[in-house]
Write an enzyme that holds these catalytic residues in place. Structure first.
Site, PDB file in Angstrom:
ATOM      1  N   TRP A  51     -99.404 -48.675  38.618  1.00  0.00           N
ATOM      2  CA  TRP A  51    -100.464 -48.192  39.508  1.00  0.00           C
ATOM      3  C   TRP A  51    -101.001 -49.276  40.430  1.00  0.00           C
ATOM      4  O   TRP A  51    -101.845 -49.000  41.272  1.00  0.00           O
ATOM      5  CB  TRP A  51    -101.591 -47.568  38.689  1.00  0.00           C
ATOM      6  CG  TRP A  51    -101.419 -46.086  38.578  1.00  0.00           C
ATOM      7  CD1 TRP A  51    -100.403 -45.444  37.949  1.00  0.00           C
ATOM      8  CD2 TRP A  51    -102.264 -45.071  39.137  1.00  0.00           C
ATOM      9  NE1 TRP A  51    -100.562 -44.086  38.065  1.00  0.00           N
ATOM     10  CE2 TRP A  51    -101.710 -43.832  38.792  1.00  0.00           C
ATOM     11  CE3 TRP A  51    -103.444 -45.095  39.881  1.00  0.00           C
ATOM     12  CZ2 TRP A  51    -102.279 -42.621  39.178  1.00  0.00           C
ATOM     13  CZ3 TRP A  51    -104.021 -43.881  40.260  1.00  0.00           C
ATOM     14  CH2 TRP A  51    -103.435 -42.668  39.909  1.00  0.00           C
ATOM     15  N   TYR A  60     -92.565 -50.224  37.638  1.00  0.00           N
ATOM     16  CA  TYR A  60     -93.441 -49.046  37.667  1.00  0.00           C
ATOM     17  C   TYR A  60     -94.903 -49.458  37.470  1.00  0.00           C
ATOM     18  O   TYR A  60     -95.190 -50.306  36.624  1.00  0.00           O
ATOM     19  CB  TYR A  60     -93.036 -48.084  36.545  1.00  0.00           C
ATOM     20  CG  TYR A  60     -93.928 -46.877  36.528  1.00  0.00           C
ATOM     21  CD1 TYR A  60     -93.674 -45.820  37.383  1.00  0.00           C
ATOM     22  CD2 TYR A  60     -95.052 -46.831  35.716  1.00  0.00           C
ATOM     23  CE1 TYR A  60     -94.517 -44.729  37.416  1.00  0.00           C
ATOM     24  CE2 TYR A  60     -95.896 -45.727  35.742  1.00  0.00           C
ATOM     25  CZ  TYR A  60     -95.623 -44.684  36.599  1.00  0.00           C
ATOM     26  OH  TYR A  60     -96.454 -43.602  36.637  1.00  0.00           O
TER      27      TYR A  60
HETATM   28  P1  PGD Z   1    -102.075 -49.888  34.950  1.00  0.00           P
HETATM   29  O1  PGD Z   1    -103.090 -50.181  33.898  1.00  0.00           O
HETATM   30  O2  PGD Z   1    -102.572 -49.196  36.171  1.00  0.00           O
HETATM   31  O3  PGD Z   1    -100.992 -49.041  34.209  1.00  0.00           O
HETATM   32  O4  PGD Z   1     -99.180 -47.505  33.571  1.00  0.00           O
HETATM   33  P2  PGD Z   1     -99.490 -48.644  34.622  1.00  0.00           P
HETATM   34  O5  PGD Z   1     -98.582 -49.786  34.327  1.00  0.00           O
HETATM   35  O6  PGD Z   1     -99.494 -48.090  35.991  1.00  0.00           O
HETATM   36  O7  PGD Z   1    -101.320 -51.235  35.328  1.00  0.00           O
HETATM   37  C1  PGD Z   1    -101.241 -51.752  36.621  1.00  0.00           C
HETATM   38  C2  PGD Z   1    -101.185 -53.256  36.553  1.00  0.00           C
HETATM   39  O8  PGD Z   1    -101.064 -53.747  37.884  1.00  0.00           O
HETATM   40  C3  PGD Z   1    -102.445 -53.898  35.978  1.00  0.00           C
HETATM   41  O9  PGD Z   1    -102.118 -54.838  34.983  1.00  0.00           O
HETATM   42  C4  PGD Z   1    -103.108 -54.561  37.192  1.00  0.00           C
HETATM   43  O10 PGD Z   1    -103.843 -55.724  36.895  1.00  0.00           O
HETATM   44  C5  PGD Z   1    -101.908 -54.879  38.061  1.00  0.00           C
HETATM   45  N1  PGD Z   1    -102.234 -55.004  39.483  1.00  0.00           N
HETATM   46  C6  PGD Z   1    -103.230 -54.376  40.143  1.00  0.00           C
HETATM   47  N2  PGD Z   1    -103.210 -54.730  41.435  1.00  0.00           N
HETATM   48  C7  PGD Z   1    -102.191 -55.597  41.618  1.00  0.00           C
HETATM   49  C8  PGD Z   1    -101.678 -56.281  42.756  1.00  0.00           C
HETATM   50  O11 PGD Z   1    -102.149 -56.159  43.870  1.00  0.00           O
HETATM   51  N3  PGD Z   1    -100.596 -57.093  42.571  1.00  0.00           N
HETATM   52  C9  PGD Z   1    -100.036 -57.261  41.345  1.00  0.00           C
HETATM   53  N4  PGD Z   1     -98.968 -58.043  41.270  1.00  0.00           N
HETATM   54  N5  PGD Z   1    -100.512 -56.607  40.244  1.00  0.00           N
HETATM   55  C10 PGD Z   1    -101.570 -55.774  40.379  1.00  0.00           C
HETATM   56  C11 PGD Z   1     -99.774 -46.252  33.690  1.00  0.00           C
HETATM   57  C12 PGD Z   1     -98.872 -45.213  33.034  1.00  0.00           C
HETATM   58  O12 PGD Z   1     -99.093 -45.244  31.615  1.00  0.00           O
HETATM   59  C13 PGD Z   1     -99.107 -43.864  33.551  1.00  0.00           C
HETATM   60  S1  PGD Z   1     -99.172 -43.651  35.260  1.00  0.00           S
HETATM   61  C14 PGD Z   1     -99.211 -42.785  32.749  1.00  0.00           C
HETATM   62  S2  PGD Z   1     -99.583 -41.246  33.382  1.00  0.00           S
HETATM   63  C15 PGD Z   1     -98.924 -42.847  31.325  1.00  0.00           C
HETATM   64  N6  PGD Z   1    -100.077 -42.459  30.580  1.00  0.00           N
HETATM   65  C16 PGD Z   1    -100.028 -42.600  29.252  1.00  0.00           C
HETATM   66  C17 PGD Z   1    -100.770 -41.789  28.336  1.00  0.00           C
HETATM   67  O13 PGD Z   1    -101.553 -40.922  28.727  1.00  0.00           O
HETATM   68  N7  PGD Z   1    -100.605 -42.000  27.022  1.00  0.00           N
HETATM   69  C18 PGD Z   1     -99.777 -42.941  26.539  1.00  0.00           C
HETATM   70  N8  PGD Z   1     -99.653 -43.095  25.224  1.00  0.00           N
HETATM   71  N9  PGD Z   1     -99.086 -43.727  27.383  1.00  0.00           N
HETATM   72  C19 PGD Z   1     -99.166 -43.611  28.700  1.00  0.00           C
HETATM   73  N10 PGD Z   1     -98.454 -44.428  29.524  1.00  0.00           N
HETATM   74  C20 PGD Z   1     -98.372 -44.220  30.951  1.00  0.00           C
END
Ligand code: PGD
Length: 826
Positions: A167, A165
């Site tokens: 973004w 999972y």
């Molecule tokens: P990101 O920080 O977007 O968070 O959780 P999510 O895991 O989606 O992490 C994406 C990772 O992908 C990053 O480490 C980035 O470097 C890596 N990445 C980016 N591009 C690439 C690529 O091209 N290839 C590879 N291999 N990696 C890549 C988000 C999630 O957290 C979500 S969607 C929600 S809505 C939730 N929100 C909350 C919240 O509001 N409050 C709490 N306490 N917890 C939450 N967790 C959830």
């Protein structure tokens, strides 16, 4: 020739030799995407294509934070500028150069020392603190493929959790998660997930109530809202912040909608324990309920609507099912407690008079309720959206111009009118093999890792956790996204092998066995749509700089594994990057032609450094959600069993869940200000999406200086709560409960309700002593404090938006924040 140019040339030659078309390969040969005379000449020769827009200065690319032109000098990205069409350029784009050239990039394939020496399952308690050993790409691919082969043979696809999972980055080809799943589907299948962390509870309940997930549906178009809504209620959302980023490249139209409301002077009410930036922007009236009590507040409003006869019985009769049962609950006929405004006020801490007035105002005006998603990332989170729909149904304005409810005005510019053109479809994960296991609810991963064989309820079905032996993450940050981080640390020690593809040394990468360095989106070529709901743009994402260090795109990483595992042809379909992009563009162009929008051939488009902006038909600017249902409910029934809005759901009632009955109901949550835990932990946590990051992305950039306090994530504390604990602005604060403790920096402000503290999600986990469970997180990762319990037996959504905690002024030794450092050996 610089190092970058040499690398680029090597890479270009490789691609050229693998058979890209001559014209498409030319810019790669010349050394990445050039803003060349050729590009300008082609652009000038293309005026007949009216939907094309030319870049001004740099190389066109895009991110979750916006489309922009990258300025590149000597192989380094040195600056950016937003595209001309962007009505609300986002400061986050200025971080692109720092993303590419970050000091904590993963430079080489690395393997955890004990795993390398002892094989799968070795010293898993050392994850997060073992040394790292550099290996060649060939060796790394061999190791991962060896594990996939062993596990598929000995334990089957359910032993490999490759849901992954996250973004990731934008881009329709280099979609890391889909590429991982594509490989896994070709090599025997994998354990995946259902739902998401954003809308886990709402998307399941809404399917029962209105027959679709609703949260990702197009909203009544903004021009219609601006023209017709007399009252806008922001219920638990902060759109001026969350609209900065989108799942695809944002069109940033939503902010213009709020700006127009402000200009027109439309009345806005914000219901939120925090006086948020959006409420301030539109001069909203601020109503601050106690955290996690919105359900009770909505029920009190519903009671007022009913007893003051402000509800619309005709609408309820024609368009909804089961109101009689909810009415009996409101009046206390079922449990002896009438849910009066006084009853609600006692629970939610908002005066009964304010609740009654809110009900009257909503009934007397054309009212649009814009509901956020934080209120459903809670225990019993299903109830909030069910109640918002119920109250909107009682008001009887659903399907009317400017009336009803919308659950996506704060996300990816829902309500941005839909354009007419074509859509880029991304690369697909392919078909799951027949023996693929059933998915687990996404937010139950830690429980699944620790409890193989356990069975849980999930939306009327039962899910039994398999024994997971391998976790593969590509494009997500599990150590940020998941609740109760210290519990996750323990669960994470269970599998034999953890593989992570990442550009950076995030906490998730640090807790892996094998890390594979991935490129950022600025180091590869791709295509992406702009405007999730509007589908307004198609952006070329030109490669701006060469892959840094030894990083490779996820496509190349998984293609190499596919070759090793004997499925290369099926994985690549014999196409390289350029040929994939051309195929996607050509499909989109065919759709556009059917919509009478002409586009140039791919090669010309790609060479021209233009992007596409499709026209928006006038009718779409006045589109009203549920208007067709209102117009003719028999011909346009909803996808629910009754075809109507289900205020009572027989399907849910039959599941007989104690924690999600057949009508929307107030049930005290797992933790809250009145629970027994509040004696020790009196403060209620409010987490929000950060202003200057996207989840955990960009926490390792200089933008951090804008929000970090005392070099930690900020905590907003009401002056009363700060003073009584001797905490002043800028102090280091320890925030803690039984699950964990974090260091945060104090912002003392009346913008939060007394008894509430706000900490944004997304600070990278940085335990002071990784060998000690529950050790102080030096960077302020809020999920060290949240609990890992499903929202209910129905949706099993996450509860990341709640927890009781205590705070104190931190008196200990000042600890160096090492969240963004690279680990030993790396
Ligand atoms: P990101 O920080 O977007 O968070 O959780 P999510 O895991 O989606 O992490 C994406 C990772 O992908 C990053 O480490 C980035 O470097 C890596 N990445 C980016 N591009 C690439 C690529 O091209 N290839 C590879 N291999 N990696 C890549 C988000 C999630 O957290 C979500 S969607 C929600 S809505 C939730 N929100 C909350 C919240 O509001 N409050 C709490 N306490 N917890 C939450 N967790 C959830």
């Amino acid at each position: 020739m610089s190092k970058y140019q040499q690398q680029a040339l090597k890479m270009s030659r490789r691609r050229f030799l693998t058979g890209a078309t001559a014209l498409a390969a030319a810019p790669l040969l010349a050394g990445l995407w050039p803003k060349s005379a050729l590009a300008q000449a082609i652009s000038q020769a293309l005026p007949q294509f009216v939907v094309l827009r030319q870049a001004q200065k740099g190389i066109l690319t895009g991110a979750h934070w916006g489309a922009f032109e990258a300025i590149v000098q000597d192989g380094k990205m040195v600056g950016v500028q937003p595209v001309k069409d962007d009505p609300y350029p986002n400061e986050l784009i200025t971080m692109a150069p720092y993303q590419v050239h970050a000091e904590n990039r993963i430079k080489y394939p690395m393997v955890r020392k004990s795993w390398l020496e002892g094989g799968p399952g070795s010293r898993t308690e050392l994850r997060g603190r073992d040394e790292w050993v550099r290996v060649s790409w060939d060796k790394a691919i061999d190791l991962v493929c060896g594990e996939i082969t062993r596990l598929q043979k000995d334990h089957g696809p359910q032993s490999i959790y490759a849901g992954s999972y996250g973004w990731k980055s934008v881009g329709m080809l280099h979609n890391s998660r889909t590429l991982l799943q594509r490989l896994m589907n070709l090599t025997g299948g994998f354990l995946g997930y259902a739902g998401d962390y954003s809308t886990g509870a709402a998307q399941v309940i809404m399917s029962h109530v209105v027959g679709s997930m609703e949260v990702y549906e197009q909203q009544t178009a903004w021009p219609n809202v601006i023209e017709n809504s007399q009252l806008v209620v922001l219920w638990g959302c902060n759109p001026m912040i969350t609209l900065k980023n989108s799942w695809n490249v944002p069109d940033h139209y939503g902010q213009t909608g709020f700006e127009a409301l402000k200009k027109k002077g439309t009345r806005v009410i914000s219901i939120d324990p925090v006086h948020n930036d959006s409420a301030k922007f539109v001069d909203a009236q601020w109503i601050a309920p106690r955290p996690y009590t919105d359900g009770a507040m909505l029920i009190g409003i519903a009671h007022t609507l009913l007893t003051e006869k402000l509800h619309n019985p005709d609408f309820l009769k024609t368009y909804t099912a089961g109101f009689d049962k909810f009415q009996a609950y409101l009046l206390g006929e079922t449990d002896g407690t009438p849910k009066t405004a006084e009853w609600a006020a006692d629970v939610c801490g908002v005066d009964a008079d304010v609740l009654r007035q809110l009900a009257r105002d909503m009934a007397k005006n054309r009212t649009m309720i814009m509901g956020g998603w934080g209120i459903q990332r809670q225990h019993h989170g299903e109830q909030q959206h069910w109640l918002l729909v119920t109250v909107a149904a009682m008001l009887g304005q659903i399907g009317l111009p400017g009336g009803g409810f919308g659950f996506s005005y704060h996300y990816s510019s829902g309500g941005s009118p839909t354009a007419k053109g074509g859509i880029i479809s991304g690369i697909s994960a392919g078909n799951a093999p027949k023996n693929s296991p059933a998915p687990i609810p996404v937010a139950r991963i830690a429980e699944c890792l620790t409890n193989p064989g356990k069975t849980i309820n999930f939306n009327g079905a039962q899910v039994t956790y398999p024994e997971v032996k391998m976790v593969y993450v590509a494009g997500g940050n599990t150590f940020h996204q998941h609740q109760d981080t210290n519990n996750l640390v323990k669960a994470w020690q269970r599998p034999d092998t953890i593989v992570v593809n990442e550009p950076y040394w995030t906490a998730t990468a640090k807790h892996a066995d094998i890390v594979l360095p991935a490129t950022t989106s600025y180091e590869r070529n791709d295509l992406e749509m702009g405007g999730d709901y509007s589908q307004l743009y198609v952006f070329p994402m030109h490669q701006c700089v060469a892959p840094q260090h030894e990083s490779r795109s996820d496509f190349d990483i998984f293609a190499a594994m596919a070759a090793k595992l004997g499925v290369q042809d099926a994985f690549t379909e014999g196409k390289d990057e350029t040929q994939w992009l051309k195929g996607m563009y050509d499909d989109m162009k065919t759709q556009a032609r059917a919509a009478r929008v002409a586009l140039p051939p791919f090669d010309m488009f790609w060479e021209s450094n233009n992007y596409v902006r499709f026209p928006v038909p006038e009718a779409n600017t006045q589109w009203v959600r549920f208007a067709d249902y209102r117009e003719n409910p028999l011909l346009n029934p909803l996808g629910t069993p009754s075809g109507k809005i289900e205020i009572y759901s027989d399907a849910i009632a039959k599941m007989k869940y104690q924690d999600c009955p057949g009508i929307p109901t107030w049930m005290p949550p797992h933790e809250w200000y009145r629970g027994p835990e509040a004696v020790k932990y009196p403060l209620s946590l409010n987490t929000a999406h950060p202003i200057n990051r996207l989840h955990s992305q960009l926490d390792n950039t200089p933008l951090r200086k804008k929000y970090a306090v005392a070099d930690r994530e900020a905590i907003v504390i009401h002056p009363q709560d700060a003073q009584s604990r001797g905490i002043a602005n800028g102090d280091l604060v320890r925030a803690f409960n039984d699950r964990g403790q974090i260091l945060v920096g104090a912002v003392v402000s009346e913008d939060v309700r007394p008894g509430v503290v706000r900490i944004s999600e997304g600070a990278w986990f940085d335990p002071a002593d990784p060998s000690q469970p529950g050790s102080l997180c030096k960077n302020g990762n809020v999920n060290c404090l949240t609990f890992d319990v499903g929202s209910s037996s129905l949706a099993q959504g996450n509860c990341g938006q709640m927890a009781q905690l205590q705070i104190e002024k931190y008196q200990g030794e000042v600890l160096k924040n090492t969240a963004h450092d690279v680990p030993a050996g790396a």
